[in-house]
Design an enzyme around this catalytic site. Structure first.
Site, PDB file in Angstrom:
ATOM      1  CD  GLU A  97      10.701 -55.614  25.403  1.00 16.22           C
ATOM      2  OE1 GLU A  97      10.205 -54.511  25.779  1.00 16.22           O
ATOM      3  OE2 GLU A  97      10.975 -55.817  24.161  1.00 16.22           O
ATOM      4  CG  ASP A  98       8.631 -50.654  26.935  1.00 14.75           C
ATOM      5  OD1 ASP A  98       8.694 -52.000  26.144  1.00 14.75           O
ATOM      6  OD2 ASP A  98       8.809 -50.036  26.143  1.00 14.75           O
ATOM      7  N   GLY A 149      12.251 -48.144  27.260  1.00 12.93           N
ATOM      8  CA  GLY A 149      11.142 -48.238  27.773  1.00 12.93           C
ATOM      9  C   GLY A 149      11.203 -48.981  29.013  1.00 12.93           C
ATOM     10  CG  PHE A 184       0.725 -45.503  20.881  1.00  6.09           C
ATOM     11  CD1 PHE A 184       1.691 -46.652  20.453  1.00  6.09           C
ATOM     12  CD2 PHE A 184       1.199 -44.369  21.163  1.00  6.09           C
ATOM     13  CE1 PHE A 184       3.018 -46.228  20.477  1.00  6.09           C
ATOM     14  CE2 PHE A 184       2.523 -43.991  21.505  1.00  6.09           C
ATOM     15  CZ  PHE A 184       3.430 -44.925  20.922  1.00  6.09           C
ATOM     16  CG  ASP A 210       9.222 -43.601  23.269  1.00  2.43           C
ATOM     17  OD1 ASP A 210       8.766 -44.786  23.512  1.00  2.43           O
ATOM     18  OD2 ASP A 210       9.708 -42.896  22.195  1.00  2.43           O
ATOM     19  CE  LYS A 221      -0.416 -51.941  22.758  1.00  2.00           C
ATOM     20  NZ  LYS A 221       0.003 -51.250  21.711  1.00  2.00           N
ATOM     21  NE  ARG A 269      12.189 -43.113  26.151  1.00  2.00           N
ATOM     22  CZ  ARG A 269      11.831 -44.342  25.207  1.00  2.00           C
ATOM     23  NH1 ARG A 269      11.227 -45.036  25.861  1.00  2.00           N
ATOM     24  NH2 ARG A 269      12.153 -44.379  24.139  1.00  2.00           N
ATOM     25  CG  ASP A 274       2.064 -54.167  19.854  1.00  4.41           C
ATOM     26  OD1 ASP A 274       0.974 -54.850  19.549  1.00  4.41           O
ATOM     27  OD2 ASP A 274       2.132 -53.098  19.008  1.00  4.41           O
TER      28      ASP A 274
HETATM   29  P1  5GP Z   1       6.597 -55.874  19.526  1.00  7.12           P
HETATM   30  O1  5GP Z   1       7.929 -56.224  18.807  1.00  7.12           O
HETATM   31  O2  5GP Z   1       6.135 -56.858  20.523  1.00  7.12           O
HETATM   32  O3  5GP Z   1       5.604 -55.701  18.428  1.00  7.12           O
HETATM   33  O4  5GP Z   1       6.640 -54.463  20.250  1.00  7.12           O
HETATM   34  C1  5GP Z   1       7.631 -54.210  20.962  1.00  7.12           C
HETATM   35  C2  5GP Z   1       7.883 -52.864  21.157  1.00  7.12           C
HETATM   36  O5  5GP Z   1       7.136 -51.673  20.270  1.00  7.12           O
HETATM   37  C3  5GP Z   1       7.679 -52.450  22.513  1.00  7.12           C
HETATM   38  O6  5GP Z   1       8.933 -52.800  23.269  1.00  7.12           O
HETATM   39  C4  5GP Z   1       7.763 -51.033  22.375  1.00  7.12           C
HETATM   40  O7  5GP Z   1       8.921 -50.281  22.152  1.00  7.12           O
HETATM   41  C5  5GP Z   1       6.941 -50.603  21.156  1.00  7.12           C
HETATM   42  N1  5GP Z   1       5.527 -50.562  21.775  1.00  7.12           N
HETATM   43  C6  5GP Z   1       4.364 -51.595  21.254  1.00  7.12           C
HETATM   44  N2  5GP Z   1       3.207 -51.108  21.746  1.00  7.12           N
HETATM   45  C7  5GP Z   1       3.419 -49.858  22.253  1.00  7.12           C
HETATM   46  C8  5GP Z   1       2.611 -48.813  22.807  1.00  7.12           C
HETATM   47  O8  5GP Z   1       1.496 -49.057  22.893  1.00  7.12           O
HETATM   48  N3  5GP Z   1       3.285 -47.752  23.260  1.00  7.12           N
HETATM   49  C9  5GP Z   1       4.659 -47.505  23.077  1.00  7.12           C
HETATM   50  N4  5GP Z   1       5.025 -46.491  23.597  1.00  7.12           N
HETATM   51  N5  5GP Z   1       5.424 -48.390  22.544  1.00  7.12           N
HETATM   52  C10 5GP Z   1       4.784 -49.324  21.990  1.00  7.12           C
HETATM   53 MG    MG Z   2      10.610 -51.978  24.022  1.00  9.58          MG
END
Ligand code: 5GP
Ligand code: MG
Length: 191
Positions: free
Chosen positions: A114-115, A60, A167, A174, A146, A180, A118
């Site tokens: 990071e992209d 990402g 989302f 993606d 977020k 992407r 969340d």
């Molecule tokens: P976390 O571990 O912080 O809950 O989630 C991190 C990963 O979840 C990110 O690196 C990403 O790959 C995916 N992710 C979380 N929210 C989104 C979103 O809104 N869109 C997309 N495409 N991926 C997300």
């Molecule tokens: Mg990621």
């Protein structure tokens, strides 16, 4: 000749990826402006430090990493790792192994790229692994954040854009591997 202003408008239409529709949410111009602000912050923070290592989390973050790194004015290294915790549109909460972390981070300044952050599970797990491997100082840099979903205490110091709990796709992100390549960011359109 290509007119970039027109090209931009062409991209900003509703898109369909697999079974879902996504509508324009954040323009490329806004994304780039946010990245410039983060680059400025990093330039101030790291200009007098020993060569930091950027660790970009694939897939990402590839677009964000490129746009960010070209704006940095201090010597740095970059390496790419994989650490997957996600499938579909809901976080599984499970974090898998790290692949590609083949350089030593012992005693080094490390900045995670990071992209999107969340719940924070992914970045917290990576932070733990890097601490265990002896990283001196660990910064967290993300294109999207977020805040309402975030459950960790770690400070996300370099977050370019804060968004609600929706989302999104595009600019590296993606939906099941599609979307992407878009230069703008799109949000799930449930209407
Ligand atoms: P976390 O571990 O912080 O809950 O989630 C991190 C990963 O979840 C990110 O690196 C990403 O790959 C995916 N992710 C979380 N929210 C989104 C979103 O809104 N869109 C997309 N495409 N991926 C997300
Ligand atoms: Mg990621």
């Amino acid at each position: 000749m290509i007119n970039f202003a027109d090209a931009n408008i062409l991209y900003m239409e509703r898109i369909k990826l697999h079974d879902k529709y996504f509508k324009p949410f954040i323009s490329n111009k806004e994304i780039i402006e946010a990245i410039e602000k983060i680059a400025l912050k990093l330039n101030n923070r790291y200009k007098n430090r020993e060569t930091p290592i950027f660790l970009a989390v694939l897939n990402g973050s590839f677009m964000f990493a490129a746009h960010l790194l070209e704006r940095l004015q201090f010597n740095c290294e970059i390496s790419f790792i994989r650490l997957s915790s996600y499938s579909g549109t809901a976080s599984t909460g499970k974090v898998c192994e790290v692949f590609g972390l083949d350089l030593s981070v012992k005693g080094r300044d490390v900045i995670i790229i990071e992209d999107i952050v969340d719940t924070g599970n992914t970045v917290a797990e990576l932070f733990r692994i890097l601490t265990e491997k002896g990283a001196e100082d660990i910064g967290i840099c993300t294109l999207l954040f977020k805040p309402k979903a975030y459950k960790k205490d770690l400070k996300v110091e370099y977050a370019a854009i804060s968004i609600p709990n929706d989302f999104i796709v595009g600019f590296g992100l993606d939906y099941n591997e599609l979307g992407r390549q878009y230069k703008d960011i799109y949000v799930l359109d449930e209407s």
